[in-house]
Design a protein around this motif. Structure first.
Motif, PDB file in Angstrom:
ATOM      1  N   ALA A 303      45.785  45.577  34.148  1.00 39.76           N
ATOM      2  CA  ALA A 303      45.139  44.743  33.136  1.00 39.76           C
ATOM      3  C   ALA A 303      43.827  45.361  32.682  1.00 39.76           C
ATOM      4  O   ALA A 303      43.506  45.387  31.484  1.00 39.76           O
ATOM      5  N   ALA A 304      43.053  45.874  33.645  1.00 38.81           N
ATOM      6  CA  ALA A 304      41.776  46.500  33.295  1.00 38.81           C
ATOM      7  C   ALA A 304      41.991  47.716  32.406  1.00 38.81           C
ATOM      8  O   ALA A 304      41.219  47.968  31.471  1.00 38.81           O
ATOM      9  N   ALA A 305      43.048  48.480  32.672  1.00 37.38           N
ATOM     10  CA  ALA A 305      43.337  49.670  31.868  1.00 37.38           C
ATOM     11  C   ALA A 305      43.665  49.292  30.425  1.00 37.38           C
ATOM     12  O   ALA A 305      43.216  49.946  29.475  1.00 37.38           O
ATOM     13  N   LEU A 306      44.445  48.242  30.247  1.00 33.20           N
ATOM     14  CA  LEU A 306      44.802  47.808  28.896  1.00 33.20           C
ATOM     15  C   LEU A 306      43.590  47.217  28.175  1.00 33.20           C
ATOM     16  O   LEU A 306      43.380  47.480  26.987  1.00 33.20           O
ATOM     17  N   GLU A 307      42.806  46.433  28.882  1.00 34.92           N
ATOM     18  CA  GLU A 307      41.634  45.816  28.254  1.00 34.92           C
ATOM     19  C   GLU A 307      40.601  46.851  27.836  1.00 34.92           C
ATOM     20  O   GLU A 307      39.788  46.603  26.947  1.00 34.92           O
ATOM     21  N   ALA A 308      40.628  48.013  28.483  1.00 34.77           N
ATOM     22  CA  ALA A 308      39.706  49.088  28.106  1.00 34.77           C
ATOM     23  C   ALA A 308      40.157  49.815  26.837  1.00 34.77           C
ATOM     24  O   ALA A 308      39.471  50.723  26.372  1.00 34.77           O
ATOM     25  N   GLY A 309      41.309  49.427  26.291  1.00 35.47           N
ATOM     26  CA  GLY A 309      41.769  50.010  25.030  1.00 35.47           C
ATOM     27  C   GLY A 309      42.841  51.061  25.159  1.00 35.47           C
ATOM     28  O   GLY A 309      43.180  51.719  24.171  1.00 35.47           O
ATOM     29  N   ASN A 310      43.399  51.247  26.351  1.00 34.80           N
ATOM     30  CA  ASN A 310      44.455  52.239  26.540  1.00 34.80           C
ATOM     31  C   ASN A 310      45.798  51.687  26.068  1.00 34.80           C
ATOM     32  O   ASN A 310      46.240  50.632  26.528  1.00 34.80           O
ATOM     33  N   ASP A 311      46.433  52.399  25.148  1.00 36.54           N
ATOM     34  CA  ASP A 311      47.761  51.993  24.648  1.00 36.54           C
ATOM     35  C   ASP A 311      48.808  52.689  25.502  1.00 36.54           C
ATOM     36  O   ASP A 311      49.340  53.739  25.141  1.00 36.54           O
ATOM     37  N   ILE A 312      49.080  52.107  26.661  1.00 33.52           N
ATOM     38  CA  ILE A 312      49.980  52.724  27.630  1.00 33.52           C
ATOM     39  C   ILE A 312      50.972  51.679  28.131  1.00 33.52           C
ATOM     40  O   ILE A 312      50.714  50.478  28.079  1.00 33.52           O
ATOM     41  N   ARG A 313      52.090  52.170  28.631  1.00 37.42           N
ATOM     42  CA  ARG A 313      53.059  51.293  29.277  1.00 37.42           C
ATOM     43  C   ARG A 313      52.580  51.047  30.712  1.00 37.42           C
ATOM     44  O   ARG A 313      52.207  51.987  31.415  1.00 37.42           O
ATOM     45  N   THR A 314      52.620  49.802  31.129  1.00 40.39           N
ATOM     46  CA  THR A 314      52.152  49.477  32.479  1.00 40.39           C
ATOM     47  C   THR A 314      53.205  48.672  33.234  1.00 40.39           C
ATOM     48  O   THR A 314      54.035  47.977  32.640  1.00 40.39           O
ATOM     49  N   ALA A 315      53.156  48.794  34.559  1.00 41.00           N
ATOM     50  CA  ALA A 315      54.004  47.999  35.439  1.00 41.00           C
ATOM     51  C   ALA A 315      53.241  47.779  36.739  1.00 41.00           C
ATOM     52  O   ALA A 315      52.256  48.468  37.036  1.00 41.00           O
ATOM     53  N   LEU A 316      53.715  46.812  37.508  1.00 31.66           N
ATOM     54  CA  LEU A 316      53.072  46.473  38.779  1.00 31.66           C
ATOM     55  C   LEU A 316      54.126  46.431  39.874  1.00 31.66           C
ATOM     56  O   LEU A 316      55.105  45.685  39.784  1.00 31.66           O
ATOM     57  N   VAL A 317      53.935  47.264  40.904  1.00 26.70           N
ATOM     58  CA  VAL A 317      54.816  47.309  42.068  1.00 26.70           C
ATOM     59  C   VAL A 317      54.055  46.727  43.253  1.00 26.70           C
ATOM     60  O   VAL A 317      52.905  47.112  43.507  1.00 26.70           O
ATOM     61  N   CYS A 318      54.689  45.813  43.981  1.00 28.15           N
ATOM     62  CA  CYS A 318      53.977  45.070  45.022  1.00 28.15           C
ATOM     63  C   CYS A 318      54.640  45.188  46.381  1.00 28.15           C
ATOM     64  O   CYS A 318      55.871  45.196  46.489  1.00 28.15           O
ATOM     65  N   PHE A 319      53.807  45.248  47.406  1.00 21.45           N
ATOM     66  CA  PHE A 319      54.250  45.008  48.775  1.00 21.45           C
ATOM     67  C   PHE A 319      54.022  43.525  49.058  1.00 21.45           C
ATOM     68  O   PHE A 319      53.155  42.883  48.449  1.00 21.45           O
ATOM     69  N   ALA A 320      54.789  42.965  49.972  1.00 17.35           N
ATOM     70  CA  ALA A 320      54.689  41.541  50.264  1.00 17.35           C
ATOM     71  C   ALA A 320      53.372  41.216  50.961  1.00 17.35           C
ATOM     72  O   ALA A 320      52.879  41.998  51.775  1.00 17.35           O
ATOM     73  N   LEU A 321      52.809  40.052  50.651  1.00 12.16           N
ATOM     74  CA  LEU A 321      51.562  39.642  51.292  1.00 12.16           C
ATOM     75  C   LEU A 321      51.523  38.123  51.424  1.00 12.16           C
ATOM     76  O   LEU A 321      51.587  37.402  50.431  1.00 12.16           O
ATOM     77  N   ASP A 322      51.419  37.671  52.657  1.00  9.88           N
ATOM     78  CA  ASP A 322      51.235  36.252  52.921  1.00  9.88           C
ATOM     79  C   ASP A 322      49.755  35.977  53.125  1.00  9.88           C
ATOM     80  O   ASP A 322      49.045  36.776  53.735  1.00  9.88           O
ATOM     81  N   SER A 323      49.272  34.841  52.616  1.00 10.49           N
ATOM     82  CA  SER A 323      47.864  34.442  52.732  1.00 10.49           C
ATOM     83  C   SER A 323      46.942  35.458  52.067  1.00 10.49           C
ATOM     84  O   SER A 323      45.966  35.921  52.659  1.00 10.49           O
ATOM     85  N   SER A 324      47.246  35.791  50.819  1.00  6.98           N
ATOM     86  CA  SER A 324      46.440  36.781  50.104  1.00  6.98           C
ATOM     87  C   SER A 324      44.987  36.330  49.994  1.00  6.98           C
ATOM     88  O   SER A 324      44.695  35.152  49.796  1.00  6.98           O
ATOM     89  N   HIS A 325      44.082  37.270  50.142  1.00  9.92           N
ATOM     90  CA  HIS A 325      42.633  37.049  50.146  1.00  9.92           C
ATOM     91  C   HIS A 325      42.189  36.169  51.308  1.00  9.92           C
ATOM     92  O   HIS A 325      41.097  35.603  51.289  1.00  9.92           O
ATOM     93  N   GLY A 326      43.053  36.073  52.335  1.00 10.77           N
ATOM     94  CA  GLY A 326      42.688  35.406  53.571  1.00 10.77           C
ATOM     95  C   GLY A 326      42.965  36.356  54.720  1.00 10.77           C
ATOM     96  O   GLY A 326      42.707  37.555  54.625  1.00 10.77           O
ATOM     97  N   TYR A 327      43.513  35.808  55.826  1.00 10.11           N
ATOM     98  CA  TYR A 327      43.964  36.677  56.921  1.00 10.11           C
ATOM     99  C   TYR A 327      45.411  37.023  56.607  1.00 10.11           C
ATOM    100  O   TYR A 327      46.326  36.240  56.855  1.00 10.11           O
ATOM    101  N   GLU A 328      45.619  38.205  56.075  1.00  8.55           N
ATOM    102  CA  GLU A 328      46.860  38.553  55.393  1.00  8.55           C
ATOM    103  C   GLU A 328      47.911  39.116  56.348  1.00  8.55           C
ATOM    104  O   GLU A 328      47.587  39.653  57.407  1.00  8.55           O
ATOM    105  N   ARG A 329      49.184  38.988  55.922  1.00  6.77           N
ATOM    106  CA  ARG A 329      50.278  39.584  56.672  1.00  6.77           C
ATOM    107  C   ARG A 329      51.253  40.256  55.717  1.00  6.77           C
ATOM    108  O   ARG A 329      51.569  39.708  54.655  1.00  6.77           O
ATOM    109  N   THR A 330      51.701  41.442  56.098  1.00  6.57           N
ATOM    110  CA  THR A 330      52.771  42.117  55.386  1.00  6.57           C
ATOM    111  C   THR A 330      53.763  42.633  56.427  1.00  6.57           C
ATOM    112  O   THR A 330      53.646  42.336  57.613  1.00  6.57           O
ATOM    113  N   HIS A 331      54.745  43.384  55.963  1.00  5.57           N
ATOM    114  CA  HIS A 331      55.709  43.985  56.885  1.00  5.57           C
ATOM    115  C   HIS A 331      55.868  45.459  56.548  1.00  5.57           C
ATOM    116  O   HIS A 331      55.856  45.848  55.373  1.00  5.57           O
TER     117      HIS A 331
END
Length: 385
Positions: A303-331
């Motif tokens: 989002a920051a890249a697009l808001e800065a004026g870059n005309d690019i294709r973007t995607a978001l790849v995620c790892f799993a996260l429980d309790s994000s921005h807390g005491y987090e867990r992934t696998h």
């Protein structure tokens, strides 16, 4: 194109070392040096922005256009706002995170001239023996938190005499625990698990001498938690950008707890139709466990890249996260799936040849989105996948 093996020992060790380095936004020099050391060991060339965002390059057959994959090194934290008369500094968050996730956290306060002090973030009404039911009635808010220092202090003047001032950083202990069964717990897996996945993917590319169609820039940003992110580390040749970050596990979400998650939209809007579906197609073709999800209260480096004026294709790849921005867990399997997907993506041809130029003709521009098939992935799988 071929599937590459992710070194599990390297993935785990890199994550554990990164988590041990405090790096709230604005205090990221040490983690930047750690990341650069990893790149040096892999023989990957890199350069830094003035403030320390990293742009490394895995060379491909052609230099331009190129693509980028980004993860962020900065984490949440806090900062001293003023010295209370009771000797317990008031604090404000660095980044957006709930005060209830900070209650009881053990922390280190970093004062000027290398001075460090230990302490605990506590609610103003922390003792049930004093406040009875009021301890559960006080709203969870940063204005209702204070820093209990492990020092002999009873007033604001006592705290000031230690050299503590407004603006001093407060870093929270990660409380890391990596179990052998694959469950990994820690604060700040967001986004150090993403950093570890990206470095592990880069290691696989280097060690197996995988051929890349175009240059791939590995970006490590230092201000994602405060919104700037990848806005300041791109250059004009980048046509495609993949952000690597957390996928939230919660009711009504569709994040894959043991695989990769392709985010189709976040609070900033939809990600690129074609690039997102290419990632899904790669998972399908190579048997990577995955899902698709939509995040309503979320933004990333993309989002920051697009808001800065870059005309690019973007995607978001995620790892799993429980309790994000807390005491987090992934696998482990989820982080590994992300790393594996990144190695495959890096081996694909450009999304569209016309993307070589910022402005181009109609030729090669797809007509109907619903009828589109990713022939480049199909051909690559047929040839060697």
């Amino acid at each position: 194109m071929r599937a590459l093996k992710i070194n599990q020992d390297y993935l785990r060790e890199t994550l554990e070392q990164a988590l041990a380095i405090p790096s709230p936004t604005g205090m990221t020099n040490e983690i930047v040096h750690f990341c650069c050391d990893q790149l040096k060991q892999l023989g990957i060339e890199f350069e830094l922005t003035r403030r320390g965002a990293i742009r490394a390059t895995l060379p491909g057959r052609r230099k331009s256009p190129d693509r980028a994959i980004v993860a962020h090194l900065d984490t949440l934290g806090a900062m001293v706002t003023h010295l209370r008369d009771n000797g317990r500094p008031a604090v404000a968050p660095v980044g957006t995170w709930p005060a209830r996730a900070a209650e009881g956290a053990r922390v280190t306060l970093y004062a000027d001239h290398g001075k460090q002090f230990r302490g605990t973030l506590l609610p103003l009404k922390a003792s049930g023996h004093v406040y009875n039911e009021e301890v559960d009635q006080q709203p969870a808010h940063w204005d209702n938190l204070e820093l209990r220092l492990d020092e002999v202090v009873a007033s604001g003047d006592d705290v000031a005499a230690l050299g503590i001032q407004p603006g001093d950083f407060v870093a929270v202990d990660p409380q890391t625990e990596l179990l052998d069964n694959g469950f990994w717990f820690s604060r700040f897996l967001d986004d150090k698990a993403g950093v570890a996945a990206l470095l592990a993917a880069a290691r696989a590319i280097v060690e197996e001498d995988a051929e890349l169609p175009m240059d791939v820039h590995l970006l490590f940003t230092i201000t994602e938690e405060t919104g700037a992110g990848a806005s300041h580390v791109l250059h004009g040749d980048v046509a495609e950008l993949i952000a690597v970050d957390n996928g939230t596990i919660a009711p009504d979400q569709n994040t894959s707890e043991y695989g990769a998650t392709i985010a189709m939209q976040d609070s900033s809007g939809p990600f690129d139709y074609y690039l997102s579906r290419r990632l899904s197609a790669l998972c399908d073709s190579f048997g990577i466990e995955h899902s698709r999800d939509v995040f309503r209260h979320y933004r990333s480096d993309a989002a920051a890249a697009l808001e800065a004026g870059n005309d690019i294709r973007t995607a978001l790849v995620c790892f799993a996260l429980d309790s994000s921005h807390g005491y987090e867990r992934t696998h482990r399997d989820s982080v590994t799936a992300v790393a594996s997907l990144l190695t495959l993506y890096m081996q694909t041809d450009a999304m569209f040849e016309r993307d070589a130029d910022a402005i181009g003709p109609l030729q090669d521009f797809p007509e109907a989105q619903g009828d589109w098939e990713d022939s480049a992935v199909e051909e690559a799988v047929a040839e060697g996948g």
